[in-house]
Design a protein around this motif. Structure first.
Motif, PDB file in Angstrom:
ATOM      1  N   GLN A   1       0.854  -1.187   0.000  1.00 49.33           N
ATOM      2  CA  GLN A   1       0.000   0.000   0.000  1.00 49.33           C
ATOM      3  C   GLN A   1       0.891   1.238   0.000  1.00 49.33           C
ATOM      4  O   GLN A   1       1.798   1.357   0.816  1.00 49.33           O
ATOM      5  CB  GLN A   1      -0.903   0.016   1.228  1.00 49.33           C
ATOM      6  CG  GLN A   1      -1.790   1.232   1.329  1.00 49.33           C
ATOM      7  CD  GLN A   1      -2.771   1.083   2.464  1.00 49.33           C
ATOM      8  OE1 GLN A   1      -3.804   0.457   2.313  1.00 49.33           O
ATOM      9  NE2 GLN A   1      -2.436   1.627   3.626  1.00 49.33           N
ATOM     10  N   LEU A   2       0.635   2.123  -0.938  1.00 47.72           N
ATOM     11  CA  LEU A   2       1.381   3.365  -1.060  1.00 47.72           C
ATOM     12  C   LEU A   2       0.370   4.503  -1.064  1.00 47.72           C
ATOM     13  O   LEU A   2      -0.592   4.478  -1.837  1.00 47.72           O
ATOM     14  CB  LEU A   2       2.185   3.376  -2.361  1.00 47.72           C
ATOM     15  CG  LEU A   2       2.995   4.623  -2.667  1.00 47.72           C
ATOM     16  CD1 LEU A   2       4.161   4.749  -1.697  1.00 47.72           C
ATOM     17  CD2 LEU A   2       3.516   4.571  -4.097  1.00 47.72           C
ATOM     18  N   THR A   3       0.573   5.484  -0.186  1.00 47.94           N
ATOM     19  CA  THR A   3      -0.315   6.636  -0.141  1.00 47.94           C
ATOM     20  C   THR A   3       0.499   7.879  -0.458  1.00 47.94           C
ATOM     21  O   THR A   3       1.465   8.192   0.246  1.00 47.94           O
ATOM     22  CB  THR A   3      -0.990   6.780   1.239  1.00 47.94           C
ATOM     23  OG1 THR A   3      -1.640   5.548   1.564  1.00 47.94           O
ATOM     24  CG2 THR A   3      -2.016   7.900   1.216  1.00 47.94           C
TER      25      THR A   3
ATOM     26  N   THR B   1      10.561   1.484  -6.896  1.00 45.62           N
ATOM     27  CA  THR B   1      11.269   0.248  -7.210  1.00 45.62           C
ATOM     28  C   THR B   1      11.657  -0.459  -5.913  1.00 45.62           C
ATOM     29  O   THR B   1      11.873   0.172  -4.884  1.00 45.62           O
ATOM     30  CB  THR B   1      12.546   0.494  -8.052  1.00 45.62           C
ATOM     31  OG1 THR B   1      13.483   1.238  -7.290  1.00 45.62           O
ATOM     32  CG2 THR B   1      12.224   1.199  -9.361  1.00 45.62           C
ATOM     33  N   LEU B   2      11.734  -1.773  -5.999  1.00 44.12           N
ATOM     34  CA  LEU B   2      12.163  -2.623  -4.882  1.00 44.12           C
ATOM     35  C   LEU B   2      13.428  -3.350  -5.329  1.00 44.12           C
ATOM     36  O   LEU B   2      13.355  -4.230  -6.173  1.00 44.12           O
ATOM     37  CB  LEU B   2      11.076  -3.626  -4.509  1.00 44.12           C
ATOM     38  CG  LEU B   2       9.678  -3.065  -4.236  1.00 44.12           C
ATOM     39  CD1 LEU B   2       8.700  -4.194  -3.930  1.00 44.12           C
ATOM     40  CD2 LEU B   2       9.713  -2.053  -3.112  1.00 44.12           C
TER      41      LEU B   2
ATOM     42  N   SER C   1       4.113   2.575 -10.763  1.00 39.56           N
ATOM     43  CA  SER C   1       4.323   3.887 -11.372  1.00 39.56           C
ATOM     44  C   SER C   1       2.966   4.542 -11.599  1.00 39.56           C
ATOM     45  O   SER C   1       1.938   3.869 -11.696  1.00 39.56           O
ATOM     46  CB  SER C   1       5.099   3.781 -12.684  1.00 39.56           C
ATOM     47  OG  SER C   1       4.348   3.085 -13.643  1.00 39.56           O
ATOM     48  N   LYS C   2       2.990   5.869 -11.665  1.00 40.95           N
ATOM     49  CA  LYS C   2       1.752   6.609 -11.879  1.00 40.95           C
ATOM     50  C   LYS C   2       2.073   7.928 -12.571  1.00 40.95           C
ATOM     51  O   LYS C   2       2.812   8.750 -12.030  1.00 40.95           O
ATOM     52  CB  LYS C   2       1.052   6.883 -10.558  1.00 40.95           C
ATOM     53  CG  LYS C   2      -0.286   7.593 -10.722  1.00 40.95           C
ATOM     54  CD  LYS C   2      -1.016   7.651  -9.399  1.00 40.95           C
ATOM     55  CE  LYS C   2      -2.481   7.946  -9.565  1.00 40.95           C
ATOM     56  NZ  LYS C   2      -3.242   6.918 -10.217  1.00 40.95           N
TER      57      LYS C   2
ATOM     58  N   VAL D   1      14.580   0.412  -1.285  1.00 37.64           N
ATOM     59  CA  VAL D   1      13.335   0.890  -1.893  1.00 37.64           C
ATOM     60  C   VAL D   1      13.606   2.298  -2.413  1.00 37.64           C
ATOM     61  O   VAL D   1      14.164   3.130  -1.693  1.00 37.64           O
ATOM     62  CB  VAL D   1      12.183   0.929  -0.864  1.00 37.64           C
ATOM     63  CG1 VAL D   1      10.922   1.477  -1.493  1.00 37.64           C
ATOM     64  CG2 VAL D   1      11.950  -0.452  -0.275  1.00 37.64           C
ATOM     65  N   LEU D   2      13.255   2.560  -3.669  1.00 40.24           N
ATOM     66  CA  LEU D   2      13.410   3.898  -4.239  1.00 40.24           C
ATOM     67  C   LEU D   2      12.047   4.459  -4.611  1.00 40.24           C
ATOM     68  O   LEU D   2      11.225   3.766  -5.226  1.00 40.24           O
ATOM     69  CB  LEU D   2      14.291   3.864  -5.491  1.00 40.24           C
ATOM     70  CG  LEU D   2      15.753   3.488  -5.301  1.00 40.24           C
ATOM     71  CD1 LEU D   2      16.468   3.465  -6.647  1.00 40.24           C
ATOM     72  CD2 LEU D   2      16.457   4.430  -4.343  1.00 40.24           C
ATOM     73  N   PHE D   3      11.825   5.711  -4.248  1.00 37.05           N
ATOM     74  CA  PHE D   3      10.627   6.464  -4.647  1.00 37.05           C
ATOM     75  C   PHE D   3      11.117   7.633  -5.486  1.00 37.05           C
ATOM     76  O   PHE D   3      11.981   8.398  -5.051  1.00 37.05           O
ATOM     77  CB  PHE D   3       9.862   6.960  -3.422  1.00 37.05           C
ATOM     78  CG  PHE D   3       8.649   7.786  -3.791  1.00 37.05           C
ATOM     79  CD1 PHE D   3       7.477   7.166  -4.182  1.00 37.05           C
ATOM     80  CD2 PHE D   3       8.699   9.174  -3.754  1.00 37.05           C
ATOM     81  CE1 PHE D   3       6.357   7.923  -4.538  1.00 37.05           C
ATOM     82  CE2 PHE D   3       7.591   9.933  -4.099  1.00 37.05           C
ATOM     83  CZ  PHE D   3       6.425   9.299  -4.496  1.00 37.05           C
TER      84      PHE D   3
END
Length: 184
Positions: free
Chosen positions: A106-108, A127-128, A135-136, A163-165
């Protein structure tokens, strides 16, 4: 004698509707309920140097700016990303627990009203350990919004895995990374 019989029938019907006594299902479950638990704590994200940023495909055309552009907003307990300093931000975090392929994540993420001189789009990616997980694209201009994304992980991730955002935005806008969790 009909009134007490009718009252008893009404009571039994009401209990049945409310889920009263039943001999279906057997004993109560002793399995603990699974919940979403933080995978990367909000205050554990850090900036990635441009030279180490895997999202830089062409160093010549990639934004040259490297700015702090993000901070923990204690009042709301989220990571605020302000693209007024730099429209390109990649953050790195260490996974608090392992993730299995297919495990629910879950990503908010949210943003205030998005604006730019001409219509364009922002790109958000996750990415993990190098595996593209999510992606969005978000069109700009766009009114304020919150995206609570739930998805099955396309890859496994070890405990303490990277983890990269990533956020590539156009114009001066503000985003919030509110939560990244796994169902456990």
């Amino acid at each position: 004698m009909r009134a007490p019989h009718r009252a008893a029938s009404s009571l039994l019907a009401a209990l049945g509707v409310l889920g009263g006594c039943s001999n279906r299902g057997g004993p109560a479950s002793t399995t603990p309920e699974r919940t979403y638990q933080t995978l990367v704590a909000i205050d554990q994200w850090s900036g990635v140097d441009r030279a180490d940023d895997p999202f830089v495909e062409d160093p010549v055309t990639a934004p040259a700016c490297v700015g702090p552009g993000f901070y923990v907003e204690d009042q709301f307990h989220w990571l605020e990303i302000d693209t007024g300093v730099c429209n390109w931000v990649t953050l790195s975090g260490s996974a608090r627990s392992a993730v299995s392929k297919g495990q629910m994540l879950q990503l908010t993420v949210s943003h205030y009203d998005l604006d730019a001189a001409a219509p364009t789009a922002a790109s958000l990616r996750l990415t993990l350990d190098g595996c593209d997980a999510w992606s969005k694209p978000i069109r700009i201009p766009n009114p304020a919004a919150v995206y609570k994304e739930q998805f099955a992980s396309p890859c496994a991730l070890a405990e303490n895995g990277n983890v990269l955002f990533h956020l590539n935005n156009h114009g001066q806008n503000t985003y919030q990374l509110q939560d990244f969790s796994s169902l456990r």
